[in-house]
Write an enzyme that holds these catalytic residues in place. Structure first.
Site, short mmCIF file in Angstrom:
data_model
loop_
_atom_site.label_atom_id
_atom_site.label_comp_id
_atom_site.label_asym_id
_atom_site.label_seq_id
_atom_site.Cartn_x
_atom_site.Cartn_y
_atom_site.Cartn_z
N GLY A 69 0.81 -1.21 0.00
CA GLY A 69 0.00 0.00 0.00
C GLY A 69 0.85 1.27 0.00
O GLY A 69 0.53 2.24 -0.70
N SER A 70 1.93 1.25 0.75
CA SER A 70 2.77 2.46 0.84
C SER A 70 3.34 2.81 -0.53
O SER A 70 3.30 3.98 -0.95
CB SER A 70 3.93 2.24 1.82
OG SER A 70 3.43 1.98 3.11
N GLY A 199 -2.17 -6.32 -0.07
CA GLY A 199 -2.58 -7.71 0.14
C GLY A 199 -2.75 -8.13 1.59
O GLY A 199 -3.67 -8.87 1.93
N CYS A 323 3.40 6.63 21.82
CA CYS A 323 4.61 6.55 22.64
C CYS A 323 5.58 5.51 22.11
O CYS A 323 6.79 5.68 22.19
CB CYS A 323 4.27 6.23 24.09
SG CYS A 323 3.13 7.41 24.79
#
Ligand SMILES: *Cc1c(COP(=O)(O)O)cnc(C)c1O
Length: 395
Positions: A69-70, A199, A323
């Site tokens: 996706g990135s 995927g 965090c």
């Protein structure tokens, strides 16, 4: 163990695994090789492409395989930026609560001279097509709005936004990583020009994704080298992963209406249960949300401690508290919908898998109630809220 972090990643399905194995051990040739053995890999690759295209109502030629996706998000934005720049259009519209694959690419484009408008997200986690229409200018090169949010699960009015963009002649991209395999997608009816999916968010393997780009859109390369993917994405295709992704997507789409119905019922049972916790609130619209997503803020709770204690009870969940990433800032998504810092830190995301049982939902409710009560009993903030020394933020 209850795995309730399916928005982060999912288990590979039996169907996906069955599709992958022969590509690893039998049809392992290089799809670019001319001999018959390579060509059978090529056939498998094109078969996967056609099947994925069918799931999206696209043409196989409009499907480009990426590493996830990135990468698909990066390539979509780089493509629109390059096309826009050629025509002197250097304005891009997006939203404040996109995935970092979008937001950080936009940061990079900004440094390269693009002007970015991030639309405000309403408190319910939605934007409107009207907002998009009002933000479009003559120099707008792209509108990119995520289909469904990965933290709070809200589903945007994609078809309406698509219609606005098409009417105004502006390219429209959507990060559909959370939607693919979970919501119906029709790139034609929704007038989507580019779409990213991954995927591993729908029971396919990790490290593989798709960029859909409507016919006529010339993709900008991120990776140069061989002529794979019509010269637009070099590198030997990861056929095992691609075949697994195609099988997983087909299976998810085939069962979409049953799983949706089941998950909505269980999601709403979970939401009702957690709503009984005092001074808590559901993040994101209760109706326009992914069937699998539940996201709450609890007053006077630290997300990190909540996750650790839930882990002790065998529950895998996630929090918008950042965090873990070494930052004191809470989730940009929760801030975008107007949650104050101190409340945004106490968030919990439970993203359900299709096989979750009613008993497991009840265990989730009981466990979260226990852990929240335990943590509050130790909390000085909780004490001072109860003693009226400071006001509650959540009703
Ligand atoms: C997971 C996710 C991505 C990134 O996909 P990868 O395949 O992990 O690179 C992008 N956008 C959204 C909304 C996601 O949930």
């Amino acid at each position: 163990m209850i795995y309730a972090d399916n928005a982060a990643t999912t288990k590979v399905s039996e169907a996906a695994l069955a599709a992958m194995l022969p590509c690893l051990t039998q049809v392992y040739g290089n799809p670019s090789s001319l001999y018959a053995f390579g060509q059978s890999a090529k056939e498998q690759l094109e078969d996967a492409r056609a099947r994925i295209a069918r799931c999206l109502h696209a043409d196989p030629k409009e499907i480009t395989f990426t590493s996830g996706g990135s990468e698909a998000d990066n390539q979509a934005l780089r493509t629109a930026a390059a096309l826009g720049a050629k025509k002197g259009k250097k304005h891009i519209i997006s939203t404040a609560f996109e995935h970092h694959a979008i937001l950080h690419t936009l940061d990079a484009l900004k440094k390269e001279g693009f002007e970015i408008t991030l639309l405000d997200v309403h408190e319910n986690g939605l934007i409107t097509a009207q907002q998009v229409a009002e933000a479009i200018r003559p120099d707008t090169a792209l509108v990119t709005v995520m289909f469904a949010n990965n933290e709070i699960g809200t589903v945007q009015p994609i078809a309406e936004i698509g219609a606005v963009c098409r009417e105004k002649g502006v390219l429209f991209h959507t990060d559909a990583v959370q939607a693919a395999g979970h919501l119906p997608i029709d790139v034609q009816a929704m007038q989507i020009d580019m779409l990213s999916l991954s995927g591993h968010k729908f029971h396919g393997p990790k490290g593989t994704g798709v960029l859909y780009a409507r016919k006529g859109i010339r993709l900008e390369n991120l990776i140069y080298g061989g002529a794979q993917e019509r010269n637009k994405r070099a590198g030997t295709e990861n056929l095992p992963a691609i075949a697994g992704m195609a099988a997983a997507l087909e299976e998810s789409v085939a069962h979409l209406s049953e799983t949706t119905e089941k998950l909505i019922r269980q999601r709403d049972r979970l939401i009702r249960g957690l709503s009984e916790i005092p001074h808590s609130t559901l993040n994101g619209d209760a109706v326009h949300r992914l069937p699998s997503n539940v996201n709450f803020c609890f007053e006077a709770i630290e997300g990190e401690s909540l996750l650790l204690l839930l882990d002790d009870k065998g529950i895998c969940a996630s929090s918008g508290s950042a965090c873990t990433s070494g930052s004191l800032d809470p989730s940009h998504v929760l801030l975008a919908i107007g949650r104050p810092h101190e409340v945004a830190h106490g968030s919990l995301r439970l993203s359900l898998g299709e096989d979750i049982t009613d008993d497991e939902i009840d265990y989730l409710i009981a466990s979260v109630k226990d852990v929240v009560t335990y943590l509050r009993n130790m909390s000085p903030v909780w004490r001072s809220l109860n003693e009226g020394k400071q006001p509650f933020v959540l009703p």
